[in-house]
Scaffold this active site. Structure first.
Site, PDB file in Angstrom:
ATOM      1  N   HIS A 185       0.855  -1.192   0.000  1.00 32.61           N
ATOM      2  CA  HIS A 185       0.000   0.000   0.000  1.00 32.61           C
ATOM      3  C   HIS A 185       0.896   1.250   0.000  1.00 32.61           C
ATOM      4  O   HIS A 185       1.781   1.399   0.844  1.00 32.61           O
ATOM      5  CB  HIS A 185      -0.940   0.012   1.203  1.00 32.61           C
ATOM      6  CG  HIS A 185      -1.974   1.094   1.088  1.00 32.61           C
ATOM      7  ND1 HIS A 185      -3.180   0.906   0.443  1.00 32.61           N
ATOM      8  CD2 HIS A 185      -1.949   2.386   1.464  1.00 32.61           C
ATOM      9  CE1 HIS A 185      -3.849   2.043   0.446  1.00 32.61           C
ATOM     10  NE2 HIS A 185      -3.130   2.962   1.058  1.00 32.61           N
ATOM     11  N   ALA A 186       0.639   2.142  -0.945  1.00 30.06           N
ATOM     12  CA  ALA A 186       1.538   3.285  -1.142  1.00 30.06           C
ATOM     13  C   ALA A 186       1.630   4.162   0.107  1.00 30.06           C
ATOM     14  O   ALA A 186       0.631   4.421   0.772  1.00 30.06           O
ATOM     15  CB  ALA A 186       1.040   4.124  -2.318  1.00 30.06           C
ATOM     16  N   HIS A 208       0.233  11.969  -5.444  1.00 28.82           N
ATOM     17  CA  HIS A 208      -0.298  11.982  -4.077  1.00 28.82           C
ATOM     18  C   HIS A 208       0.831  11.780  -3.061  1.00 28.82           C
ATOM     19  O   HIS A 208       0.978  12.543  -2.102  1.00 28.82           O
ATOM     20  CB  HIS A 208      -1.353  10.871  -3.941  1.00 28.82           C
ATOM     21  CG  HIS A 208      -1.896  10.707  -2.561  1.00 28.82           C
ATOM     22  ND1 HIS A 208      -3.091  11.252  -2.155  1.00 28.82           N
ATOM     23  CD2 HIS A 208      -1.401  10.080  -1.459  1.00 28.82           C
ATOM     24  CE1 HIS A 208      -3.308  10.967  -0.882  1.00 28.82           C
ATOM     25  NE2 HIS A 208      -2.295  10.250  -0.431  1.00 28.82           N
ATOM     26  N   GLU A 209       1.637  10.768  -3.296  1.00 27.44           N
ATOM     27  CA  GLU A 209       2.704  10.453  -2.327  1.00 27.44           C
ATOM     28  C   GLU A 209       3.746  11.572  -2.273  1.00 27.44           C
ATOM     29  O   GLU A 209       4.196  11.961  -1.187  1.00 27.44           O
ATOM     30  CB  GLU A 209       3.376   9.123  -2.675  1.00 27.44           C
ATOM     31  CG  GLU A 209       2.452   7.914  -2.590  1.00 27.44           C
ATOM     32  CD  GLU A 209       1.708   7.818  -1.282  1.00 27.44           C
ATOM     33  OE1 GLU A 209       2.232   8.265  -0.237  1.00 27.44           O
ATOM     34  OE2 GLU A 209       0.567   7.318  -1.283  1.00 27.44           O
ATOM     35  N   HIS A 227       2.920  14.362  -0.031  1.00 24.96           N
ATOM     36  CA  HIS A 227       3.300  14.144   1.381  1.00 24.96           C
ATOM     37  C   HIS A 227       4.766  14.537   1.597  1.00 24.96           C
ATOM     38  O   HIS A 227       5.106  15.226   2.557  1.00 24.96           O
ATOM     39  CB  HIS A 227       3.142  12.674   1.752  1.00 24.96           C
ATOM     40  CG  HIS A 227       1.723  12.207   1.875  1.00 24.96           C
ATOM     41  ND1 HIS A 227       0.802  12.813   2.682  1.00 24.96           N
ATOM     42  CD2 HIS A 227       1.072  11.153   1.312  1.00 24.96           C
ATOM     43  CE1 HIS A 227      -0.352  12.153   2.607  1.00 24.96           C
ATOM     44  NE2 HIS A 227      -0.221  11.148   1.780  1.00 24.96           N
ATOM     45  N   GLU A 282      -3.288  14.722   3.001  1.00 25.25           N
ATOM     46  CA  GLU A 282      -3.782  13.874   1.914  1.00 25.25           C
ATOM     47  C   GLU A 282      -4.165  14.679   0.672  1.00 25.25           C
ATOM     48  O   GLU A 282      -4.347  14.103  -0.402  1.00 25.25           O
ATOM     49  CB  GLU A 282      -4.989  13.066   2.404  1.00 25.25           C
ATOM     50  CG  GLU A 282      -4.706  12.150   3.591  1.00 25.25           C
ATOM     51  CD  GLU A 282      -3.554  11.192   3.351  1.00 25.25           C
ATOM     52  OE1 GLU A 282      -3.300  10.848   2.182  1.00 25.25           O
ATOM     53  OE2 GLU A 282      -2.879  10.803   4.326  1.00 25.25           O
ATOM     54  N   HIS A 334      -6.614   0.375   5.549  1.00 26.81           N
ATOM     55  CA  HIS A 334      -6.572   1.295   6.682  1.00 26.81           C
ATOM     56  C   HIS A 334      -7.237   0.735   7.942  1.00 26.81           C
ATOM     57  O   HIS A 334      -7.020   1.259   9.023  1.00 26.81           O
ATOM     58  CB  HIS A 334      -7.219   2.620   6.289  1.00 26.81           C
ATOM     59  CG  HIS A 334      -6.565   3.232   5.081  1.00 26.81           C
ATOM     60  ND1 HIS A 334      -6.687   2.690   3.816  1.00 26.81           N
ATOM     61  CD2 HIS A 334      -5.754   4.310   4.947  1.00 26.81           C
ATOM     62  CE1 HIS A 334      -5.996   3.418   2.955  1.00 26.81           C
ATOM     63  NE2 HIS A 334      -5.411   4.402   3.602  1.00 26.81           N
ATOM     64  N   TYR A 393      -9.265  11.364   4.234  1.00 28.16           N
ATOM     65  CA  TYR A 393      -9.383  11.289   2.770  1.00 28.16           C
ATOM     66  C   TYR A 393     -10.675  11.954   2.289  1.00 28.16           C
ATOM     67  O   TYR A 393     -10.723  12.519   1.202  1.00 28.16           O
ATOM     68  CB  TYR A 393      -9.320   9.840   2.290  1.00 28.16           C
ATOM     69  CG  TYR A 393      -8.049   9.144   2.710  1.00 28.16           C
ATOM     70  CD1 TYR A 393      -6.833   9.466   2.120  1.00 28.16           C
ATOM     71  CD2 TYR A 393      -8.057   8.181   3.722  1.00 28.16           C
ATOM     72  CE1 TYR A 393      -5.657   8.835   2.517  1.00 28.16           C
ATOM     73  CE2 TYR A 393      -6.889   7.547   4.119  1.00 28.16           C
ATOM     74  CZ  TYR A 393      -5.689   7.879   3.520  1.00 28.16           C
ATOM     75  OH  TYR A 393      -4.537   7.265   3.925  1.00 28.16           O
TER      76      TYR A 393
HETATM   77  O1  X8Z Z   1      -4.231   5.331   1.208  1.00 28.05           O
HETATM   78  C1  X8Z Z   1      -4.191   6.187   0.363  1.00 28.05           C
HETATM   79  C2  X8Z Z   1      -2.844   6.706  -0.144  1.00 28.05           C
HETATM   80  C3  X8Z Z   1      -1.807   6.654   0.908  1.00 28.05           C
HETATM   81  S1  X8Z Z   1      -2.071   7.803   2.167  1.00 28.05           S
HETATM   82  C4  X8Z Z   1      -2.394   5.866  -1.310  1.00 28.05           C
HETATM   83  N1  X8Z Z   1      -5.327   6.670  -0.184  1.00 28.05           N
HETATM   84  C5  X8Z Z   1      -6.640   6.177   0.210  1.00 28.05           C
HETATM   85  C6  X8Z Z   1      -6.849   4.733  -0.201  1.00 28.05           C
HETATM   86  O2  X8Z Z   1      -6.084   4.231  -1.019  1.00 28.05           O
HETATM   87  O3  X8Z Z   1      -7.805   4.115   0.274  1.00 28.05           O
HETATM   88  C7  X8Z Z   1      -5.427   7.730  -1.188  1.00 28.05           C
HETATM   89  C8  X8Z Z   1      -6.885   7.860  -1.501  1.00 28.05           C
HETATM   90  C9  X8Z Z   1      -7.633   7.082  -0.459  1.00 28.05           C
HETATM   91 ZN    ZN Z   2      -1.764   9.755   1.484  1.00 26.20          ZN
END
Ligand code: X8Z
Ligand code: ZN
Length: 614
Positions: free
Chosen positions: A355-356, A385-386, A389, A413, A513, A523
């Site tokens: 997960h990024a 996105h990354e 950060h 975010e 998450h 988010y």
């Molecule tokens: O988790 C993330 C990022 C890392 S903070 C890739 N996001 C959420 C997800 O993937 O569920 C970005 C958008 C929503």
């Molecule tokens: Zn993020």
């Protein structure tokens, strides 16, 4: 220290990684540092306490981040144990410092001291009870849940073992109902085993939050927004109310198109949409089914995934491309160590958390990303996105450690996403990824693609924590975890489980998450904020195009304005930082609504005579 600390921000780390100076894990924590013992505390005592604490935080942040980095890049029992030990140490310290900070509640301190003390009291994401056996248990559960998610795979009926990345790619591109269903169900086989751990984690986290004076952990999470916790919850509802009419029309249109693709027996037109048909493992953003719903005669005529391939973009070139946007705004290039230390591709020979995430190891220059990049347009956005950060982290690095964070967690975010909103056809042409800019007649297509990404996400962004808040408050009990999850999915998203779920199913656990312990309202906020930031930056840049065609690429004025907000970190209430860029102290969804106004008009016309609602 678990990876949630450094998932993307130091937000969690500020209070979660304070130094445990006693190193005594066998007794109840002594919550009273030497500088906080006297009866009549003064502002001078607060100053000393904050200075001592800051030093310890810096040290523990570094240790904890390193342990979490290694664990996430090399998941083994040993690295999990080391990460859990670091997590326990910093969480215990965080609890101790939160308790100590509370002793200054009635002391006359400066505004700045009060802000720092409040930050110490509020920012633990998973506070441990004041009992070292329980804090160890909590840390071990966190590490175990993370590694269960990171290691998750599914072996297909045909005997092929698939990673989440492979399954995600299938969800994006397959149009075979049964194959999609197999992927959807298959990924959810990783999570039933998480449930007992999750139940216990919620109990311990609640006990920790209660020890710090909060009714439950959800209330603690909601208290982190420079406003009373209840008002924050109302604020989310208000913002959702602004977006819902547009979402409802998008949902209606998409459902009817999917009905045409898969048949109305499979996609009943008066029911929620089956969750496996929306191009994404969690039905959280729908951009991958753009081809199924593309407006006739308004297709912009290019696909970023194809253009990346046609232009020989590999993973590094994609990251360099995103970096180039930030440097065009006046930000310094990423340091050499970023390129040496980041993880860009999925290693073949070991388990990693794919997960990024973006990391800031030392609050100086050691910034990195960790991603298993796939060469798609969607991932090109995630890279922006990354890097958002990382550039934020670097912008606030000169703040005191307490303020080395975003103004609120939504800001962190939102930054990279704000930049990605400027990845318009004009920009893509400028960097040579496409040959010509589609004319205005294609705007509905461009907006549709964007709405599938952004508008579709918003109710998902809201419901994840609606679920967790109910879990933490006890309103939802373990027997009802899964049914409550699907009730919320239906209520907010109008999306349903495609098959009856097994009694053991724990579908929330299949979303990163949840086992990762990362709050999700951030988010939702980010999706509202990024359109306000984009609008403000476009105005500063003197844009005259329609807002969805505006790109701030190369505009140093926009970059400087953005940097002014970023370098504030969390030194001021978020409302002040917000005002610096947007001129307003209140979040508002009119920017996103205005952005999509032409599409909304179009959708309403298309939906005439259709049965909408779910
Ligand atoms: O988790 C993330 C990022 C890392 S903070 C890739 N996001 C959420 C997800 O993937 O569920 C970005 C958008 C929503
Ligand atoms: Zn993020």
């Amino acid at each position: 220290m678990k990876s949630t600390f450094k998932l993307t921000t130091v937000a969690i780390l500020v209070a979660a990684s304070l130094s445990a100076c006693t190193g005594d894990n066998t007794t109840k924590n002594d919550v009273t540092p030497a500088s906080v013992t006297s009866q009549a505390l003064t502002a001078q005592d607060a100053e000393k306490f904050l200075a001592d604490t800051a030093k310890e935080m810096v040290q523990l942040n570094l240790e904890g981040s390193r342990a979490a980095w290694i664990n996430s890049n090399f998941i083994t029992e040993d690295t999990s144990a080391l990460a859990a030990a670091a997590d326990q140490k910093s969480t215990e310290a965080g609890v101790r410092f939160a308790m100590a900070a509370a002793k200054f509640d009635n002391v006359n301190v400066s505004e700045d001291q009060r802000r720092k003390l409040n930050i110490l009291k509020q920012s633990l994401v998973m506070p441990a009870p004041q009992d070292s056996a329980k804090s160890a248990e909590l840390a071990n559960i966190g590490a175990e849940l993370n590694s269960m998610y990171g290691k998750g795979t599914y072996t297909t009926k045909a005997g092929e073992t698939l990673s989440l990345g492979k399954m995600t790619a299938k969800m994006a591109t397959s149009r075979d109902y049964d194959e999609l269903l197999e992927m959807w169900k298959g990924w959810r086989t990783i999570s039933p085993d998480m449930k007992p751990l999750y139940i216990r984690q919620a109990e311990l986290g609640n006990e920790g939050a209660q020890g710090l004076g909060y009714p439950d952990l959800g209330a603690m999470w909601r208290s982190n927004y420079d406003m009373p916790a209840d008002e924050f919850a109302k604020e989310l509802d208000r913002l959702w109310g602004q977006v819902k009419p547009l979402y409802d029309d998008l949902h209606c249109y998409v459902r009817s198109e999917l009905g045409e693709t898969y048949g109305e027996d499979k996609v009943p037109q008066d029911q929620p949409i089956p969750a496996h048909l929306l191009g994404n493992m969690w039905a959280q953003s729908w951009g991958n089914i753009y081809d199924l719903v593309a407006p006739e005669n308004a297709d912009p005529g290019y696909d970023v995934t194809q253009q990346l391939a046609a232009n020989n973009y590999d993973e590094i070139k994609m990251v360099k491309g995103a970096e180039g946007f930030f440097t065009s705004l006046g930000f310094d290039a990423l340091p050499e160590t970023f390129w040496q230390r980041s993880l860009f591709t999925k290693p073949a020979d070991r388990d990693v958390v794919c997960h990024a995430s973006a990391w800031d190891l030392d609050a100086k220059d050691d910034i990195r990303i960790k991603m298993c990049i796939q060469k798609t347009g969607e991932e090109f956005s995630v890279i922006h996105h990354e890097l958002g950060h990382n550039f934020y982290q670097r912008a606030y690095k000169n703040q005191p450690v307490y303020y080395q964070n975003s103004a609120n967690d939504g800001f962190h975010e939102a930054i990279g996403d704000t930049i990605a909103l400027s990845v318009t056809p004009k920009y893509l042409k400028e960097i040579g990824l496409i040959d010509s800019i589609p004319d205005e007649s294609k705007d509905i297509g461009l907006l549709m693609k964007m709405a599938l990404e952004k508008i579709a996400f918003i109710p998902f962004g809201l419901m994840v924590d609606q679920w967790r808040w109910k879990v933490y408050s006890g309103e939802v009990t373990p027997e009802n975890y899964n049914t409550a999850w699907w009730e919320l999915r239906e209520k907010y998203q109008g999306v349903s489980a495609p098959v009856d779920r097994d009694v053991n199913a724990f579908d929330p656990g299949a979303k990163y998450h949840v086992p990762g312990g990362v709050p999700y309202s951030r988010y939702f906020l980010a999706h509202i904020q990024q359109f306000e930031f984009h609008r403000a930056l476009c105005e500063i840049s003197g844009n005259t195009d329609p807002i969805h065609r505006c790109s701030i690429y190369n505009n140093k004025d926009a970059g400087a304005a953005l940097n002014t907000m970023l370098e504030m970190g969390s030194s001021k209430p978020w409302q002040e930082a917000y005002k610096v860029l947007t001129g307003s102290e209140q979040m508002d969804a009119t920017a996103i609504i205005d952005y999509f106004a032409p599409l909304h008009t179009w959708l309403k016309e298309k939906n005439q005579g259709k049965q909408c609602g779910f």
